[in-house]
Design a protein around this motif. Structure first.
Motif, PDB file in Angstrom:
ATOM      1  N   ARG A 252       0.829  -1.213   0.000  1.00 20.91           N
ATOM      2  CA  ARG A 252       0.000   0.000   0.000  1.00 20.91           C
ATOM      3  C   ARG A 252       0.861   1.261   0.000  1.00 20.91           C
ATOM      4  O   ARG A 252       0.551   2.235  -0.689  1.00 20.91           O
ATOM      5  CB  ARG A 252      -0.905  -0.001   1.230  1.00 20.91           C
ATOM      6  CG  ARG A 252      -2.059  -1.001   1.152  1.00 20.91           C
ATOM      7  CD  ARG A 252      -2.844  -1.006   2.443  1.00 20.91           C
ATOM      8  NE  ARG A 252      -3.978  -1.923   2.389  1.00 20.91           N
ATOM      9  CZ  ARG A 252      -4.738  -2.233   3.435  1.00 20.91           C
ATOM     10  NH1 ARG A 252      -4.474  -1.712   4.639  1.00 20.91           N
ATOM     11  NH2 ARG A 252      -5.748  -3.082   3.281  1.00 20.91           N
ATOM     12  N   SER A 253       1.922   1.247   0.766  1.00 27.88           N
ATOM     13  CA  SER A 253       2.769   2.441   0.855  1.00 27.88           C
ATOM     14  C   SER A 253       3.522   2.715  -0.444  1.00 27.88           C
ATOM     15  O   SER A 253       3.970   3.841  -0.682  1.00 27.88           O
ATOM     16  CB  SER A 253       3.775   2.280   2.004  1.00 27.88           C
ATOM     17  OG  SER A 253       4.662   1.199   1.754  1.00 27.88           O
ATOM     18  N   VAL A 255       2.214   2.213  -3.533  1.00 27.38           N
ATOM     19  CA  VAL A 255       1.287   2.385  -4.659  1.00 27.38           C
ATOM     20  C   VAL A 255       1.601   3.652  -5.449  1.00 27.38           C
ATOM     21  O   VAL A 255       1.671   3.647  -6.689  1.00 27.38           O
ATOM     22  CB  VAL A 255      -0.172   2.405  -4.163  1.00 27.38           C
ATOM     23  CG1 VAL A 255      -1.101   2.885  -5.276  1.00 27.38           C
ATOM     24  CG2 VAL A 255      -0.597   1.024  -3.706  1.00 27.38           C
ATOM     25  N   SER A 256       1.782   4.765  -4.757  1.00 29.25           N
ATOM     26  CA  SER A 256       2.040   6.035  -5.460  1.00 29.25           C
ATOM     27  C   SER A 256       3.341   5.969  -6.245  1.00 29.25           C
ATOM     28  O   SER A 256       3.428   6.459  -7.381  1.00 29.25           O
ATOM     29  CB  SER A 256       2.073   7.199  -4.470  1.00 29.25           C
ATOM     30  OG  SER A 256       3.103   7.004  -3.504  1.00 29.25           O
ATOM     31  N   LEU A 259       2.762   3.850  -9.361  1.00 29.27           N
ATOM     32  CA  LEU A 259       2.014   4.577 -10.383  1.00 29.27           C
ATOM     33  C   LEU A 259       2.921   5.566 -11.124  1.00 29.27           C
ATOM     34  O   LEU A 259       2.811   5.735 -12.342  1.00 29.27           O
ATOM     35  CB  LEU A 259       0.823   5.300  -9.757  1.00 29.27           C
ATOM     36  CG  LEU A 259      -0.298   4.405  -9.223  1.00 29.27           C
ATOM     37  CD1 LEU A 259      -1.372   5.249  -8.539  1.00 29.27           C
ATOM     38  CD2 LEU A 259      -0.913   3.584 -10.348  1.00 29.27           C
ATOM     39  N   ALA A 260       3.811   6.236 -10.374  1.00 34.02           N
ATOM     40  CA  ALA A 260       4.746   7.171 -11.012  1.00 34.02           C
ATOM     41  C   ALA A 260       5.694   6.434 -11.952  1.00 34.02           C
ATOM     42  O   ALA A 260       5.965   6.893 -13.078  1.00 34.02           O
ATOM     43  CB  ALA A 260       5.535   7.929  -9.946  1.00 34.02           C
TER      44      ALA A 260
END
Length: 563
Positions: A252-253, A255-256, A259-260
């Protein structure tokens, strides 16, 4: 239903899976493909090592990525020329991830990003790259070429790169801190490579000029005992693939970050492939959705083998093209040759001067900096010139995603500005078959004004039309001719709605003539269509509208006389 699903699955497989036609012409080009692959592998080797170290995951991860991603993307990707592996743009994204979560997180990010890129390709979103304007693509290419050139300054001078994150700043600082007498041997090697490549290319373009140049430079450096840095010992590689051990909270940590990475992998790969398409004349065009699927699978495979995220690498792709590649065999060969070099020929490769590789990439970069194309764009229109310059500058000053985002945004804003300027509001005289000059004077004397809106009525310019129409004086009825409105969005329809309301408060009726069928829905959505229909103020031909306007004026005048 089952037949539809089967048909959809068949079409998807046809668009994204490898096929026999990928190797059309291989019987004629296989020698050139093999030579190109070996040439690219020699160039890719130090880059893979360097990008792995720069990202913080180590040289071994860089080599793994170049080998595994190179094979998988070469086999599954949608481009015949694309060479994939670790890139400088990716290191910019990975450095903060490694700093925050540690080197092991990169493996997880690579797999997650790969899944996202595969999904994007399967959803058919690869063709969105076709909407990126040509000046943006050329600006990106120009900027990348400049970055590649500047990145070679430390290697060309055989010195340590100065501190800093921006490539141009690092190059300038490195030049200022260089001990020039010590740099002369490396500069000599660079000049030898450049001269050799130019000479061989002039004699015969099909020869692998970069490979000959590297061999010549290595021999001269060894025989003359030049004091220059070499590639040096290579690390051991390749373990069995395995899933990284992680937990749901860590996923979860990340994910960003994933995506990048996915955005960069997709964008850089598609743009790199598009640039390669522009550089090649007789090679099949890239299939963008398949390219995304291939790059996504390459990232997943790289993560499973302990590597880092990969993208299509424009520098290696350009070398591949210039070395005579015609099919994807060249890209696959590059990866196989890398593995063979690391496993079998490491002592020989270790002797190659780093400055020789800098010479190869300098020539490649200069070929990417197409001054003729840049001059053509800058001379075309101010808008295109501005978009090109902005994209090129942002590529050098920031990063690829920022540069493309700024370039596309600027192109959109300038296109909307041009579209708004092309739209105009005309009050009669309208010298056509509908309204004659005599009719015009008669209508004005009857307090009726006819306006025609040409072009687009949308958010960028709707208020201007509204303000102009509100300036009418001594008029009881306004007839709006909308037949020539080519585009109408919610903002334009809302402006018309406000116009009807505002003029009504000034006791001016609005009649609409020639509303296009495709614009009725948006007019209805803001409520103005129902109001026009309720008042019988919607007309198909102008004669009927004028007759209704005259009746309205007579009724209004009668009401005033009675009062």
């Amino acid at each position: 239903m089952n037949q539809d699903w089967q048909l959809a699955r068949t079409r998807l497989a046809a668009r994204t899976l490898p096929r026999r036609s990928d190797y059309a012409g291989l019987r004629r080009s296989w020698r050139g493909d093999l030579i190109a692959g070996v040439t690219v592998s020699v160039v890719a080797l130090p880059l893979a090592l360097g990008f792995g170290v720069t990202s913080g995951v180590g040289a071994r991860a860089g080599i793994i990525t170049a080998i595994v991603a190179g094979i998988v993307a070469g086999f599954f990707g949608g481009s015949n020329l694309q060479v994939s592996g670790p890139t400088g743009a990716m290191t910019v994204v990975l450095v903060p991830v490694v700093a925050q979560y540690g080197p092991s997180s990169v493996v997880v990010v690579s797999i997650m990003a790969g899944i996202v890129v595969v999904a994007v390709g399967l959803l058919g979103m690869g063709r969105l790259v076709n909407y990126i304007p040509w000046p943006v693509v050329e600006g990106f290419t120009f900027g990348i070429g400049a970055i590649i050139f500047l990145q070679q300054v430390p290697l060309a001078l055989d010195t340590t790169a100065a501190a800093g994150e921006n490539t141009a700043v690092v190059a300038v600082r490195t030049l200022a801190a260089t001990a020039w007498p010590d740099a002369l041997p490396a500069l000599g090697v660079v000049l030898l490579v450049i001269a050799t490549m130019l000479l061989i290319t002039r004699v015969r373009r099909t020869l692998p000029a970069s490979l000959f140049a590297i061999v010549a430079a290595t021999i001269v450096a060894h025989v003359a005992h030049l004091d220059v840095r070499t590639i040096g010992a290579l690390p051991a590689i390749l373990n069995a693939p395995h899933l990284p051990s992680t937990d749901l909270e860590t996923v979860r940590s990340l994910v960003s970050a994933a995506l990048a990475v996915a955005a960069l992998a997709a964008l850089e790969s598609l743009l790199s492939a598009q640039v390669a398409d522009g550089m090649a004349d007789d090679i099949p065009r890239t299939q963008p959705n398949r390219e995304l699927v291939g790059q996504g699978l390459a990232n997943i495979a790289s993560g499973l083998f302990g590597g880092m995220p990969a993208t299509g690498a424009i520098a290696r792709t350009a070398v591949n093209l210039r070395s005579g590649a015609h099919t994807r065999v060249a890209a696959i060969t590059h990866a196989v040759a890398l593995a063979a070099i690391v496993l079998a020929a490491a002592p020989l490769v270790a002797q190659i001067p780093l400055s020789a590789l800098a010479g190869v990439l300098i020539v490649t970069a200069l070929r990417m900096i197409d001054l003729r194309t840049a001059r053509s764009i800058l001379r075309s229109t101010r808008s295109d010139g501005l978009v090109f310059a902005l994209t090129a500058f942002a590529t050098m000053a920031f990063d690829l995603i920022t540069a493309v985002g700024l370039g596309v945004l600027a192109a959109i804003l300038l296109a909307l500005r041009a579209l708004a300027r092309a739209s105009h509001l005309d009050r009669v005289p309208v010298h056509d078959t509908e309204v004659s000059t005599e009719d015009e004077h008669q209508l004005l004397s009857e307090h009726i004004a006819v306006y025609r809106i040409d072009g687009a009525l949308f958010f960028a310019d709707a208020r201007r039309f509204l303000d102009e129409l509100l300036e009418v004086t001594d008029v009881h009825v306004v007839i709006l001719r909308l037949k020539n409105v080519t585009m109408l969005d919610a903002s334009g329809a809302n402006a018309l709605s406000q116009l009807v309301q505002d003029l009504a408060r000034h006791h001016v009726a609005v009649l609409v003539k020639g509303l296009r069928p495709e614009h009725r829905h948006v007019m209805a959505s803001v409520g103005v269509l129902a109001e026009l229909e309720r008042r019988n103020h919607l007309f198909v031909d102008l004669d009927t509208a004028i007759e209704h306007a005259r009746k309205h004026v007579r009724r209004a005048q009668a009401a005033i006389d009675t009062a």
